[in-house]
Design an enzyme around this catalytic site. Structure first.
Site, mmCIF file in Angstrom:
data_model
loop_
_atom_site.group_PDB
_atom_site.id
_atom_site.type_symbol
_atom_site.label_atom_id
_atom_site.label_comp_id
_atom_site.label_asym_id
_atom_site.label_seq_id
_atom_site.Cartn_x
_atom_site.Cartn_y
_atom_site.Cartn_z
ATOM 1 N N GLY A 47 0.847 -1.187 0.000
ATOM 2 C CA GLY A 47 0.000 0.000 0.000
ATOM 3 C C GLY A 47 0.880 1.233 0.000
ATOM 4 O O GLY A 47 2.097 1.148 0.205
ATOM 5 N N GLN A 52 3.402 9.967 1.552
ATOM 6 C CA GLN A 52 4.704 9.309 1.401
ATOM 7 C C GLN A 52 5.449 9.782 0.154
ATOM 8 O O GLN A 52 6.653 9.575 0.051
ATOM 9 C CB GLN A 52 4.534 7.780 1.361
ATOM 10 C CG GLN A 52 4.084 7.201 2.702
ATOM 11 C CD GLN A 52 3.943 5.696 2.644
ATOM 12 O OE1 GLN A 52 2.915 5.181 2.217
ATOM 13 N NE2 GLN A 52 4.981 4.970 3.028
ATOM 14 N N CYS A 101 6.935 -0.545 6.816
ATOM 15 C CA CYS A 101 6.503 0.657 6.108
ATOM 16 C C CYS A 101 7.599 1.087 5.144
ATOM 17 O O CYS A 101 8.779 1.085 5.500
ATOM 18 C CB CYS A 101 6.223 1.776 7.111
ATOM 19 S SG CYS A 101 5.682 3.316 6.347
ATOM 20 N N LEU A 102 7.207 1.466 3.931
ATOM 21 C CA LEU A 102 8.185 1.904 2.935
ATOM 22 C C LEU A 102 8.905 3.178 3.373
ATOM 23 O O LEU A 102 9.987 3.468 2.875
ATOM 24 C CB LEU A 102 7.496 2.135 1.591
ATOM 25 C CG LEU A 102 6.874 0.888 0.944
ATOM 26 C CD1 LEU A 102 6.062 1.277 -0.285
ATOM 27 C CD2 LEU A 102 7.948 -0.127 0.575
ATOM 28 N N HIS A 143 -3.137 1.018 8.482
ATOM 29 C CA HIS A 143 -1.772 1.536 8.333
ATOM 30 C C HIS A 143 -1.750 2.728 7.368
ATOM 31 O O HIS A 143 -1.160 3.767 7.675
ATOM 32 C CB HIS A 143 -0.863 0.405 7.828
ATOM 33 C CG HIS A 143 0.544 0.823 7.560
ATOM 34 N ND1 HIS A 143 1.604 0.407 8.337
ATOM 35 C CD2 HIS A 143 1.071 1.638 6.603
ATOM 36 C CE1 HIS A 143 2.722 0.962 7.864
ATOM 37 N NE2 HIS A 143 2.427 1.702 6.808
ATOM 38 N N GLU A 144 -2.398 2.570 6.216
ATOM 39 C CA GLU A 144 -2.377 3.648 5.214
ATOM 40 C C GLU A 144 -3.106 4.893 5.716
ATOM 41 O O GLU A 144 -2.646 6.024 5.511
ATOM 42 C CB GLU A 144 -2.985 3.173 3.893
ATOM 43 C CG GLU A 144 -2.255 2.034 3.206
ATOM 44 C CD GLU A 144 -0.763 2.233 3.131
ATOM 45 O OE1 GLU A 144 -0.302 3.383 3.043
ATOM 46 O OE2 GLU A 144 -0.043 1.228 3.200
ATOM 47 N N HIS A 147 -1.211 7.205 7.911
ATOM 48 C CA HIS A 147 -0.326 8.156 7.213
ATOM 49 C C HIS A 147 -1.029 9.499 6.979
ATOM 50 O O HIS A 147 -0.384 10.543 6.975
ATOM 51 C CB HIS A 147 0.102 7.591 5.854
ATOM 52 C CG HIS A 147 1.247 6.629 5.919
ATOM 53 N ND1 HIS A 147 2.519 7.002 6.277
ATOM 54 C CD2 HIS A 147 1.324 5.308 5.635
ATOM 55 C CE1 HIS A 147 3.332 5.950 6.221
ATOM 56 N NE2 HIS A 147 2.627 4.896 5.834
HETATM 57 NI NI NI Z 1 3.557 3.014 5.593
#
Ligand code: NI
Length: 179
Positions: A47, A52, A101-102, A143-144, A147
């Site tokens: 995701g 981000q 997480c990226l 999670h998304e 953000h």
């Molecule tokens: Ni993340």
């Protein structure tokens, strides 16, 4: 479409409360979503949230339509564009599970999330989305959407003995998807 730089933890642009989308199906929105999808796929992510890539809007994407190796029995999460989301937990039950997480590369932690949720919002054309989700699907949505409130998963960690580097925690496993 182009692959964009993914901001990393510490960047103040990841700490903002994102702005709601007010107009749908605009060239800016469609272009931004194309970049997000390209960026998520290039990073092998589960995701991605607009902040981000430094885009200050309430837009997330998730799901690849593929089975997640650690959840072989879970239904694949369909590719979804979710705008201006609202999450409602459907029970008090929390599940603890590993998360990455990226924007926090190389690390992983056990994070408590609602087991079962309802989420609502809109797609890029302004069509309403109203779904229930459980397990991995519910986890990635939470999670998304965190953000969009400027929250990264380390802020959700309760047991810091279960927070570390992938290569140390799971040396025998292929890296799991991050979001
Ligand atoms: Ni993340």
């Amino acid at each position: 479409m182009k692959v964009r730089e993914i901001l990393k933890m510490g960047d103040p642009r990841l700490q903002r409360v994102a702005q709601p989308i007010e107009k749908f199906n605009t060239p800016e929105l469609i272009q931004g979503l194309a970049d997000m999808k390209e960026t998520m796929l290039a990073a092998h992510g589960a995701g991605l949230a607009a902040p981000q890539i430094g885009w200050d809007v309430q837009v997330v994407i998730f799901g690849t339509g593929q089975v997640i190796s650690r959840y072989p029995d879970a239904a694949p999460v369909p590719y979804t564009v979710l705008i201006n989301p609202i999450i409602t937990p459907l029970s008090d039950e929390l599940q603890n599970d590993w998360e990455g997480c990226l924007s926090v590369p190389g690390l992983r932690a056990v994070v408590p999330r609602w087991q079962s949720i309802r989420y609502t919002g809109f797609d890029e054309l302004g069509n309403a989305i109203d779904r229930t989700a459980e397990g991995f699907h519910a986890k990635v949505v939470q999670h998304e959407c965190d953000h969009l409130m400027g929250i990264l998963y380390p802020q959700r960690v309760r047991d810091f003995s279960k927070f570390g580097f992938n290569s140390v925690l799971f040396p025998e496993l292929a890296p799991e998807k991050s979001a």
